[in-house]
Design an enzyme around this catalytic site. Sequence first.
Site, PDB file in Angstrom:
ATOM      1  N   HIS A 104      -4.157 -12.462   5.909  1.00 36.24           N
ATOM      2  CA  HIS A 104      -4.530 -12.633   4.772  1.00 36.24           C
ATOM      3  C   HIS A 104      -5.591 -13.816   3.925  1.00 36.24           C
ATOM      4  CE1 HIS A 104      -2.380  -9.376   4.887  1.00 36.24           C
ATOM      5  NE2 HIS A 104      -1.205 -10.193   4.565  1.00 36.24           N
ATOM      6  N   HIS A 127      -2.249  -5.757  -2.357  1.00 31.82           N
ATOM      7  CA  HIS A 127      -0.874  -6.084  -1.329  1.00 31.82           C
ATOM      8  C   HIS A 127       0.631  -5.812  -2.481  1.00 31.82           C
ATOM      9  CE1 HIS A 127       2.178  -7.630   1.113  1.00 31.82           C
ATOM     10  NE2 HIS A 127       1.093  -7.867   1.861  1.00 31.82           N
ATOM     11  N   GLU A 165      -1.823  -0.944   2.108  1.00 31.73           N
ATOM     12  CA  GLU A 165      -2.121  -1.696   2.571  1.00 31.73           C
ATOM     13  C   GLU A 165      -3.789  -1.223   3.022  1.00 31.73           C
ATOM     14  OE1 GLU A 165      -1.333  -5.937   3.534  1.00 31.73           O
ATOM     15  OE2 GLU A 165       0.417  -4.849   3.790  1.00 31.73           O
ATOM     16  N   TYR A 183       3.718  -4.548  -3.631  1.00 36.07           N
ATOM     17  CA  TYR A 183       4.605  -3.659  -2.861  1.00 36.07           C
ATOM     18  C   TYR A 183       5.488  -2.600  -4.106  1.00 36.07           C
ATOM     19  CZ  TYR A 183       5.569  -7.088   0.187  1.00 36.07           C
ATOM     20  OH  TYR A 183       5.072  -8.431   1.166  1.00 36.07           O
TER      21      TYR A 183
END
Length: 354
Positions: free
Chosen positions: A111, A180, A319, A182
């Site tokens: 990342h 990113h 993603e 959720y």
Amino acid sequence: MMSAQATEVRREPFEPSGAGSAIERWTLRCGPLEASVLNLGATLHTLTAPDRSGTPAQLLLSTEELGPLLGPARHFGATVGRYANRIAGSRITLDGVEHPLLPTGHGVTLHGGPDGFANRMWEAEQAPGGVRLQLHSPDGDQGFPGGLDITVSYTLTAEALTIAYHAVTTHPTVVNLTNHAYFNLAGEGSGDILGHLLTLDADEYTPVDERQIPFGPFDPVAGTPFDFTAARPVGKGIHEDHPQLRGPRGYDHNWVLRERPADGTPARAALLEDPVSGRTLEVLTTEPGIQVYTANHLAGTVTGLAGVPYGPYAGIALETQHHPDSPHQPSYPSTELRPGQEFRSTTVLRLGTV
């Protein structure tokens, strides 16, 4: 002819005083949808949508606590870069020159490095239908060559949130940006997502080694727990005795999407459905891959907005991205960006009900 609904945009401090006062929260509202964006990490902080009976719920794993937001929750909804996912050996080679990258552990750079874009304060301004955020990443940032100027725009309509990325560089470099977030379509803090139905527009995926680095060639999903070509519960095969599922204790893999339109129009990558609430999330993108991560390693260290600590499978990340370790895989779509070129990527999160 009816005109489109206008999007309301509101700007306020994340906290009225203290360290959080430097963080801005931009709230976008249009019809039944609402989203909030933080300038810290260009983060999609919340996303609210109604169920089939019209009752709204907040659908993202998120926290209002500043400590976790700067620590274990720093990637929740953040813009991830300069290179999302993993680069093996913490080095890249461009035009015969090797560039060591700052490692994040286990022999990889994940990342974008230990101080990636999720940790940065972005400059934010109102844009038509939403908010535009900008960041300058200097030459050598986390070891990556080239001064990179990045823009991320969030635009909300009554049906969808669009995330558009743009970047230019002063020297040859690699770029791979994603969000990113959720998702839990039943509402964050409501339980796990193992009963959600997932469809992926992908016939292949990238198998990985113990460091989550792709071997190279793609593998077909047919006959494996990675086959989501038709809707099936996320949890149906997640605990199967498959070599690719033993290490990560669930899904943390990149699927190879079917060919994208040549004109750059976002095409469907995934459809997520919650049978109980009836909420649906359709993900469309210009990217060639999608990393599905079922939050296998969440361990209750972050307490969400509903007051519930997040454990494994509390949410699912979808993603959109280029494939992991592309700089070392010549057969993968290139992630190189050179002076005079423009990096552009668009992902659409379309919300609905069934």
